[in-house]
Motif scaffolding. Structure first.
Motif, PDB file in Angstrom:
ATOM      1  N   LYS A 199       0.634  -1.221  -0.050  1.00  0.00           N
ATOM      2  CA  LYS A 199       0.186  -0.056  -0.203  1.00  0.00           C
ATOM      3  C   LYS A 199       0.484   1.609  -0.015  1.00  0.00           C
ATOM      4  CE  LYS A 199      -3.629   0.900   2.880  1.00  0.00           C
ATOM      5  NZ  LYS A 199      -4.680   0.827   4.030  1.00  0.00           N
ATOM      6  N   ILE A 200       2.510   1.128   1.360  1.00  0.00           N
ATOM      7  CA  ILE A 200       2.918   2.414   1.138  1.00  0.00           C
ATOM      8  C   ILE A 200       3.397   2.652  -0.384  1.00  0.00           C
ATOM      9  CG2 ILE A 200       4.681   3.701   2.469  1.00  0.00           C
ATOM     10  CD1 ILE A 200       4.030   1.746   5.042  1.00  0.00           C
ATOM     11  N   GLU A 201       4.007   1.548  -0.966  1.00  0.00           N
ATOM     12  CA  GLU A 201       5.249   1.547  -2.281  1.00  0.00           C
ATOM     13  C   GLU A 201       4.262   2.063  -3.281  1.00  0.00           C
ATOM     14  OE1 GLU A 201       7.699  -1.970  -2.644  1.00  0.00           O
ATOM     15  OE2 GLU A 201       9.225  -0.376  -1.902  1.00  0.00           O
ATOM     16  N   ASN A 202       2.613   1.816  -3.535  1.00  0.00           N
ATOM     17  CA  ASN A 202       2.008   2.101  -4.707  1.00  0.00           C
ATOM     18  C   ASN A 202       1.163   2.908  -4.508  1.00  0.00           C
ATOM     19  OD1 ASN A 202       3.042  -0.519  -5.808  1.00  0.00           O
ATOM     20  ND2 ASN A 202       2.102  -2.247  -5.030  1.00  0.00           N
ATOM     21  N   GLY A 203       1.051   3.064  -3.627  1.00  0.00           N
ATOM     22  CA  GLY A 203      -0.232   4.292  -3.173  1.00  0.00           C
ATOM     23  C   GLY A 203       0.039   6.226  -2.944  1.00  0.00           C
ATOM     24  N   ASP A 204      -0.357   6.344  -2.309  1.00  0.00           N
ATOM     25  CA  ASP A 204       0.023   7.690  -2.114  1.00  0.00           C
ATOM     26  C   ASP A 204       1.125   7.553  -0.728  1.00  0.00           C
ATOM     27  OD1 ASP A 204      -0.728   9.493  -3.885  1.00  0.00           O
ATOM     28  OD2 ASP A 204      -3.007   9.768  -3.122  1.00  0.00           O
ATOM     29  N   SER A 205       2.086   7.332  -0.881  1.00  0.00           N
ATOM     30  CA  SER A 205       3.127   7.005  -0.367  1.00  0.00           C
ATOM     31  C   SER A 205       2.920   7.657   0.992  1.00  0.00           C
ATOM     32  CB  SER A 205       4.761   6.981  -0.015  1.00  0.00           C
ATOM     33  OG  SER A 205       4.454   5.985  -2.076  1.00  0.00           O
ATOM     34  N   MET A 206       3.228   9.603   1.041  1.00  0.00           N
ATOM     35  CA  MET A 206       3.194  10.051   2.388  1.00  0.00           C
ATOM     36  C   MET A 206       2.265   9.563   2.570  1.00  0.00           C
ATOM     37  SD  MET A 206       3.988  14.005   1.985  1.00  0.00           S
ATOM     38  CE  MET A 206       5.351  13.937   1.860  1.00  0.00           C
ATOM     39  N   ARG A 207       1.326  10.357   2.275  1.00  0.00           N
ATOM     40  CA  ARG A 207       0.039   9.960   3.308  1.00  0.00           C
ATOM     41  C   ARG A 207      -0.182   8.841   3.717  1.00  0.00           C
ATOM     42  NH1 ARG A 207      -4.433  13.866   0.336  1.00  0.00           N
ATOM     43  NH2 ARG A 207      -2.906  14.453  -1.549  1.00  0.00           N
ATOM     44  N   GLU A 208       0.251   7.551   3.311  1.00  0.00           N
ATOM     45  CA  GLU A 208       0.568   6.265   3.922  1.00  0.00           C
ATOM     46  C   GLU A 208       0.859   6.387   5.485  1.00  0.00           C
ATOM     47  OE1 GLU A 208      -1.223   3.747   3.266  1.00  0.00           O
ATOM     48  OE2 GLU A 208      -2.690   4.333   1.534  1.00  0.00           O
ATOM     49  N   LEU A 209       2.201   7.096   5.313  1.00  0.00           N
ATOM     50  CA  LEU A 209       3.070   6.893   5.808  1.00  0.00           C
ATOM     51  C   LEU A 209       2.291   8.124   7.230  1.00  0.00           C
ATOM     52  CD1 LEU A 209       6.047   6.895   4.738  1.00  0.00           C
ATOM     53  CD2 LEU A 209       5.554   5.301   5.548  1.00  0.00           C
ATOM     54  N   VAL A 210       2.069   8.647   7.301  1.00  0.00           N
ATOM     55  CA  VAL A 210       1.538  10.452   7.700  1.00  0.00           C
ATOM     56  C   VAL A 210       0.483   9.431   8.285  1.00  0.00           C
ATOM     57  CG1 VAL A 210       0.106  12.184   7.729  1.00  0.00           C
ATOM     58  CG2 VAL A 210       1.972  12.492   6.515  1.00  0.00           C
ATOM     59  N   ALA A 211      -0.359   8.996   7.975  1.00  0.00           N
ATOM     60  CA  ALA A 211      -1.498   8.041   8.555  1.00  0.00           C
ATOM     61  C   ALA A 211      -0.536   6.755   9.862  1.00  0.00           C
ATOM     62  CB  ALA A 211      -2.339   6.897   7.411  1.00  0.00           C
ATOM     63  N   LEU A 212       0.589   5.982   9.033  1.00  0.00           N
ATOM     64  CA  LEU A 212       0.453   5.606   9.987  1.00  0.00           C
ATOM     65  C   LEU A 212       1.365   6.113  11.375  1.00  0.00           C
ATOM     66  CD1 LEU A 212       3.075   2.354   8.501  1.00  0.00           C
ATOM     67  CD2 LEU A 212       0.887   3.195  10.054  1.00  0.00           C
ATOM     68  N   TYR A 213       1.617   7.380  11.392  1.00  0.00           N
ATOM     69  CA  TYR A 213       2.595   7.930  12.548  1.00  0.00           C
ATOM     70  C   TYR A 213       1.168   8.999  13.486  1.00  0.00           C
ATOM     71  CZ  TYR A 213       5.469  11.382  14.355  1.00  0.00           C
ATOM     72  OH  TYR A 213       5.894  12.477  15.542  1.00  0.00           O
ATOM     73  N   VAL A 214      -0.097   8.900  12.736  1.00  0.00           N
ATOM     74  CA  VAL A 214      -0.772   9.109  13.775  1.00  0.00           C
ATOM     75  C   VAL A 214      -1.863   8.488  14.470  1.00  0.00           C
ATOM     76  CG1 VAL A 214      -3.657  10.033  13.186  1.00  0.00           C
ATOM     77  CG2 VAL A 214      -1.963  11.298  11.090  1.00  0.00           C
TER      78      VAL A 214
END
Ligand code: ARG
Length: 571
Positions: free
Chosen positions: A180-195
């Motif tokens: 999901k992180i590699e193929n999607g909006d990586s930054m948003r996925e990472l930010v979502a994890l952080y949240v």
């Protein structure tokens, strides 16, 4: 023809004063009806021991005529000088045609390096609208300094170090999905994890201990954690590349905070050896009370370094690596104190080049539009704003120019340009509220207006070429005297002053000086275009107007480029 030099030489002869002293006294009258240059004679009263009006009369007598000038007029205590319209037109146009895209460039900076740090995004955090100013302001300054012959080094000082990366590791190991992180909006996925980490840590505080341990493993370069940490960076940078591509922005270096980690011990030792730092309550600090500033913390009581320590190391590294003449930091004014503090620490370390470090600060940006609201605590992603600008522009183009060939490409150039231009149209320190209506108005003081005018100048030249007229002005028969009308004169003056606007913009770190000059040239060009029949039957008249059109086209393009805008040839 160098009008100023010719004038100074004549005045120096008549007054007996050296040329450079005269040059310093000359003024540009507020309006060309009064003259192109003025000498306020009271400035000579002391040396010539006469009243200003008598000085004006005496010099007037002695001067006779001056090469390149058509009229000299003593008015009260002033001497006003009028350049000869047709030699002025010839001089300006020939210079622009000769220099082309290098118009206004110089070798002022030859042999000198300038570091320009800008954008400096944070890994695994949103690349938000608040980052637009640093990104486009820095990019413009880089282009301006390049134009003036400096060798620039553009640096994206990534925020890629700190305990938050321990949190990211814990969150990723628990809930992350690589696909999901590699193929999607990586930054948003990472930010979502952080949240998610923060939500979960509320319920399960031991997660924080895990995060600290994970960050420690990164610090130790434990392979599994180190690789993950590098991967967060890699996917974030791949993601933000889309925004940088849209803006046409790039960097020579992405050395961020983590790059300086292994350079910390030497800095800490140097600070102690030079007696600059001291231990206070278990912390290592530099006391700045003498300079009315809170202490600069070097090491926290747990022994970890902070943002400022890494900045001190980075400054030193840049000096050693690039031997900069100037090192610019394009960072919001919220960090004023931070920069004053660490510049002072550099000075206390004995680095005389600390004075060459400049914090180019700027105000806040907010959005008038409510579809982009931060109320829910959501960040406004810069990419979304840029894409909205492009969509809105495309809708305008569909309506205005339905038959245009490459609408999508032009919409990108104009939509992005609208945003960039509006950010760079005001004094940088002012807070700024972005408005779609204002920025996308094709008749306002906007990027689209400037680009539209540029496209118009291209179209005039295209039509002439289509009609079989040669655009090689070097060989053409040109009657420069026809460019003595007011509209042509104003356009010539606007073009003629672009080079000094570029120099001023570099000295003040203010690209808006160029954006305003671009708008001035555009409105003068439009007036010239409406007032004059360019395709006149008399070839010498037609050639003069076409040559001026070509000069305006070139100068507008140079100005647009320096503030970071593309120049579409058709709109
Ligand atoms: N990454 C920081 C931020 O987004 C800006 C870094 C500024 N540059 C520096 N050398 N401290 O707030």
């Amino acid at each position: 023809m160098d009008f100023k030099a010719s004038l100074c030489a004549a005045l120096s002869n008549a007054s007996g004063l050296p040329c450079d002293q005269i040059e310093g006294m000359l003024e540009t009258p507020p309006n060309p009806e009064i003259g192109d240059f003025a000498l306020p004679c009271f400035k000579l009263a002391k040396v010539m021991k006469k009243a200003p009006a008598a000085i004006a009369a005496e010099l007037y007598e002695k001067l006779g005529s001056i090469e390149g000038f058509s009229k000299i007029e003593p008015v009260g205590g002033y001497l006003n000088f009028f350049t000869d319209r047709s030699s002025f037109a010839k001089t300006v146009i020939e210079r622009v045609l000769r220099e082309g895209d290098k118009f206004g460039s110089s070798d002022e900076g030859a042999g000198r390096n300038v570091c320009v740090e800008y954008s400096s995004i944070n890994i695994a955090k949103p690349f938000g609208i608040h980052h637009i100013t640093t990104t486009v302001l820095g990019h413009s300054l880089k282009r301006i300094y390049d134009h003036l012959g400096f060798k620039t080094v553009s640096i994206n000082h990534l925020g890629d170090w700190g305990t938050q990366f321990g949190k990211m590791i814990v969150a990723y190991n628990r809930w992350g999905d690589r696909e999901k992180i590699e193929n999607g909006d990586s930054m948003r996925e990472l930010v979502a994890l952080y949240v998610k980490f923060h939500e979960e840590a509320e319920k399960e505080p031991s997660l924080n201990d895990e995060a600290r341990a994970a960050f420690h493993r990164i610090e130790m370069h434990e392979p599994a954690d180190w690789e993950l940490f590098q991967w967060f960076k890699e996917v974030t940078l791949k993601d933000v590349a889309r925004v940088y591509d849209l803006l046409g922005v790039d960097f020579d270096s992405y050395n961020g905070e983590s790059f300086y980690e292994d350079k910390m011990p030497a800095i800490i030792k140097e600070l102690a050896d030079k007696g600059v730092s001291k231990i206070d309550n278990g912390m290592t600090i530099v006391d700045l009370s003498e300079y009315d500033m809170p202490p600069c913390i070097i090491l926290k009581s747990d022994g970890s370094t902070i943002y400022a320590t890494r900045d001190i190391a980075a400054a030193k590294y840049r000096k050693e690596t690039y031997d900069f003449y100037k090192s610019l930091y394009v960072v919001a004014y919220q960090q004023n104190l931070h920069f004053r503090q660490f510049f002072k620490v550099l000075e206390l370390m004995g680095y005389e080049w600390a004075k060459d470090c400049v914090h180019v600060n700027f105000g806040m940006i907010s959005m008038e539009d409510t579809t982009f609201s931060t109320r829910k605590g959501n960040a406004i992603y810069l990419e979304d704003v840029l894409n909205t600008a492009i969509d809105k522009t495309l809708a305008i183009i569909e309506e205005k120019s339905p038959n245009l060939d490459n609408k999508a490409e032009v919409a990108r150039q104009v939509g992005v340009g609208a945003l960039v231009f509006s950010v760079l149209y005001n004094n940088r320190i002012k807070d700024y509220t972005f408005s779609w209506d204002k920025s996308l108005n094709f008749d306002g003081e906007t990027g689209p207006y400037a680009q539209y005018t540029y496209a118009r100048s291209c179209s005039v030249l295209r039509k002439a070429a289509d009609a079989g007229v040669s655009l090689d002005f070097t060989a053409a028969d040109i009657d420069f005297a026809v460019l003595s009308d007011e509209a042509s004169g104003n356009l010539l003056r606007a073009i003629d002053t672009l080079p000094e606007a570029i120099v001023q913009a570099s000295e003040k770190y203010e690209p808006y000086i160029i954006s305003r000059k671009v708008i001035e040239m555009c409105s003068c060009f439009n007036k010239f275009y409406y007032d004059n029949r360019i395709m006149d039957d008399d070839p010498a008249v037609r050639n003069a107007r076409l040559a001026l059109t070509e000069a305006a086209r070139t100068a507008i393009k140079v100005g647009l480029f320096l503030v970071g805008l593309e120049a579409p040839e058709r709109m």
